[in-house]
Design a protein around this motif. Structure first.
Motif, PDB file in Angstrom:
ATOM      1  N   VAL A  37       0.795  -1.202   0.082  1.00  0.00           N
ATOM      2  CA  VAL A  37      -0.071   0.053   0.047  1.00  0.00           C
ATOM      3  C   VAL A  37       0.763   1.326  -0.020  1.00  0.00           C
ATOM      4  CG1 VAL A  37      -1.665   1.150   1.279  1.00  0.00           C
ATOM      5  CG2 VAL A  37      -1.599  -1.328   1.422  1.00  0.00           C
ATOM      6  N   ALA A  38       0.686   1.955  -0.952  1.00  0.00           N
ATOM      7  CA  ALA A  38       1.727   3.273  -1.023  1.00  0.00           C
ATOM      8  C   ALA A  38       0.860   4.390   0.198  1.00  0.00           C
ATOM      9  CB  ALA A  38       1.209   4.027  -2.467  1.00  0.00           C
ATOM     10  N   PRO A  39       1.857   4.837   0.919  1.00  0.00           N
ATOM     11  CA  PRO A  39       1.432   6.075   1.941  1.00  0.00           C
ATOM     12  C   PRO A  39       0.572   7.052   1.364  1.00  0.00           C
ATOM     13  CG  PRO A  39       3.920   5.929   1.309  1.00  0.00           C
ATOM     14  CD  PRO A  39       3.271   4.886   0.597  1.00  0.00           C
ATOM     15  N   PRO A  40      -0.356   7.579   2.047  1.00  0.00           N
ATOM     16  CA  PRO A  40      -1.201   8.591   1.513  1.00  0.00           C
ATOM     17  C   PRO A  40      -0.401   9.989   1.253  1.00  0.00           C
ATOM     18  CG  PRO A  40      -1.570   8.334   3.879  1.00  0.00           C
ATOM     19  CD  PRO A  40      -0.532   7.271   3.495  1.00  0.00           C
ATOM     20  N   ALA A  41      -0.644  10.584   0.068  1.00  0.00           N
ATOM     21  CA  ALA A  41      -0.084  12.057  -0.241  1.00  0.00           C
ATOM     22  C   ALA A  41      -0.457  13.129   0.835  1.00  0.00           C
ATOM     23  CB  ALA A  41      -0.533  12.326  -1.507  1.00  0.00           C
ATOM     24  N   ASN A  42       0.629  13.853   0.951  1.00  0.00           N
ATOM     25  CA  ASN A  42       0.392  14.961   1.982  1.00  0.00           C
ATOM     26  C   ASN A  42      -0.725  16.008   1.530  1.00  0.00           C
ATOM     27  OD1 ASN A  42       0.657  16.801   4.010  1.00  0.00           O
ATOM     28  ND2 ASN A  42       3.045  17.084   3.692  1.00  0.00           N
ATOM     29  N   THR A  68      -0.365  18.845   9.762  1.00  0.00           N
ATOM     30  CA  THR A  68      -0.672  18.350   8.172  1.00  0.00           C
ATOM     31  C   THR A  68       0.425  17.198   7.770  1.00  0.00           C
ATOM     32  OG1 THR A  68      -1.923  20.347   7.905  1.00  0.00           O
ATOM     33  CG2 THR A  68      -0.866  19.431   5.867  1.00  0.00           C
ATOM     34  N   THR A  69       1.794  17.608   8.141  1.00  0.00           N
ATOM     35  CA  THR A  69       2.751  16.772   7.573  1.00  0.00           C
ATOM     36  C   THR A  69       2.885  15.340   8.001  1.00  0.00           C
ATOM     37  OG1 THR A  69       4.181  18.785   7.122  1.00  0.00           O
ATOM     38  CG2 THR A  69       5.257  16.800   7.200  1.00  0.00           C
ATOM     39  N   TYR A  70       2.592  15.213   9.549  1.00  0.00           N
ATOM     40  CA  TYR A  70       2.838  13.974  10.132  1.00  0.00           C
ATOM     41  C   TYR A  70       1.641  13.483  10.530  1.00  0.00           C
ATOM     42  CZ  TYR A  70       7.576  15.558   9.996  1.00  0.00           C
ATOM     43  OH  TYR A  70       8.814  16.123   9.352  1.00  0.00           O
ATOM     44  N   VAL A  71       0.812  14.174  11.139  1.00  0.00           N
ATOM     45  CA  VAL A  71      -0.378  13.550  11.912  1.00  0.00           C
ATOM     46  C   VAL A  71      -1.499  13.095  10.866  1.00  0.00           C
ATOM     47  CG1 VAL A  71      -2.485  14.014  13.676  1.00  0.00           C
ATOM     48  CG2 VAL A  71      -0.161  14.796  14.146  1.00  0.00           C
ATOM     49  N   GLN A  72      -1.779  14.018   9.874  1.00  0.00           N
ATOM     50  CA  GLN A  72      -2.763  13.420   8.847  1.00  0.00           C
ATOM     51  C   GLN A  72      -2.589  12.395   8.012  1.00  0.00           C
ATOM     52  OE1 GLN A  72      -3.905  17.282   6.578  1.00  0.00           O
ATOM     53  NE2 GLN A  72      -4.971  18.112   8.429  1.00  0.00           N
ATOM     54  N   PRO A  73      -1.094  12.408   7.550  1.00  0.00           N
ATOM     55  CA  PRO A  73      -0.982  10.992   6.838  1.00  0.00           C
ATOM     56  C   PRO A  73      -0.897   9.868   7.796  1.00  0.00           C
ATOM     57  CG  PRO A  73       0.585  12.750   6.363  1.00  0.00           C
ATOM     58  CD  PRO A  73      -0.219  13.451   7.472  1.00  0.00           C
ATOM     59  N   PHE A  74      -0.591   9.887   9.113  1.00  0.00           N
ATOM     60  CA  PHE A  74      -0.494   8.857   9.963  1.00  0.00           C
ATOM     61  C   PHE A  74      -2.180   8.426  10.108  1.00  0.00           C
ATOM     62  CE2 PHE A  74      -1.819   7.702  14.348  1.00  0.00           C
ATOM     63  CZ  PHE A  74      -0.971   6.498  14.475  1.00  0.00           C
ATOM     64  N   VAL A  75      -3.048   9.423  10.144  1.00  0.00           N
ATOM     65  CA  VAL A  75      -4.495   9.024  10.375  1.00  0.00           C
ATOM     66  C   VAL A  75      -5.242   8.415   9.086  1.00  0.00           C
ATOM     67  CG1 VAL A  75      -6.966  10.150  10.651  1.00  0.00           C
ATOM     68  CG2 VAL A  75      -4.869  10.702  12.290  1.00  0.00           C
ATOM     69  N   THR A  93      -5.969  12.001  16.271  1.00  0.00           N
ATOM     70  CA  THR A  93      -6.722  13.220  16.049  1.00  0.00           C
ATOM     71  C   THR A  93      -7.323  13.896  17.259  1.00  0.00           C
ATOM     72  OG1 THR A  93      -7.356  12.111  13.846  1.00  0.00           O
ATOM     73  CG2 THR A  93      -8.964  13.968  14.295  1.00  0.00           C
ATOM     74  N   ARG A  94      -7.969  13.267  18.151  1.00  0.00           N
ATOM     75  CA  ARG A  94      -8.519  14.023  19.274  1.00  0.00           C
ATOM     76  C   ARG A  94      -7.335  14.575  19.993  1.00  0.00           C
ATOM     77  NH1 ARG A  94     -11.455   9.251  19.678  1.00  0.00           N
ATOM     78  NH2 ARG A  94     -10.535   8.924  21.845  1.00  0.00           N
ATOM     79  N   ALA A  95      -6.203  13.841  19.964  1.00  0.00           N
ATOM     80  CA  ALA A  95      -5.204  14.098  20.949  1.00  0.00           C
ATOM     81  C   ALA A  95      -4.493  15.399  20.685  1.00  0.00           C
ATOM     82  CB  ALA A  95      -4.136  13.148  21.172  1.00  0.00           C
ATOM     83  N   PHE A  96      -4.118  15.341  19.198  1.00  0.00           N
ATOM     84  CA  PHE A  96      -3.683  16.664  18.357  1.00  0.00           C
ATOM     85  C   PHE A  96      -4.501  17.836  18.548  1.00  0.00           C
ATOM     86  CE2 PHE A  96      -0.280  13.717  17.549  1.00  0.00           C
ATOM     87  CZ  PHE A  96       0.771  14.510  17.635  1.00  0.00           C
TER      88      PHE A  96
END
Length: 137
Positions: A37-42, A68-75, A93-96
């Motif tokens: 699976v390819a990682p999601p685009a930023n 945006t750079t780290y948390v959103q792709p992780f989620v 998501t809630r924590a950040f």
């Protein structure tokens, strides 16, 4: 302005969340690799939307860029994997969001008494406990 003690306390309170996020990212990257699976685009527009039209100060802009750079792709990766990983993405998501609200409040306030900081970070701490419990299952 944030005092050095407040920043130190925030770093201590959010350090475990940052470490946990790094662990999740490493695990998800390994899973993505195994599954092909390819990682999601930023999602570059995310920071601007979260910043509320550019009215944030430099610290909040930097925080929003980090999210945006780290948390959103992780989620996004968590949601792609589904199941328990999706639950961890929701917690992150809630924590950040809690941490961002604290930073926004702190950037607009005078230095709170040190006794007030734990109460102000209680939302982040609750998310850390929830993430820790989810990981240990």
């Amino acid at each position: 302005r944030l005092g050095s003690r407040t920043l130190e306390t925030m770093a201590q309170a959010t350090g475990p969340l940052t470490e946990l996020l790094a662990q999740f990212q490493a695990r998800i990257s390994a899973l993505e690799s195994q599954l092909g699976v390819a990682p999601p685009a930023n999602a570059g527009a995310g920071a601007a939307a979260a910043a509320g039209g550019g009215a944030c100060n430099a610290a909040m802009q930097a925080y929003n860029e980090y999210v945006t750079t780290y948390v959103q792709p992780f989620v996004a990766a968590c949601n792609t994997l589904g199941g328990p990983a999706s639950q961890l993405g929701d917690i992150a998501t809630r924590a950040f969001a809690e941490q961002g609200a604290f930073l926004q409040m702190a950037s607009q306030s005078k230095n709170p008494g040190q006794g007030n900081v734990p109460a102000l970070l209680s939302g982040v701490q609750a998310c850390l406990r929830e993430a820790s419990e989810a990981v240990s299952r």
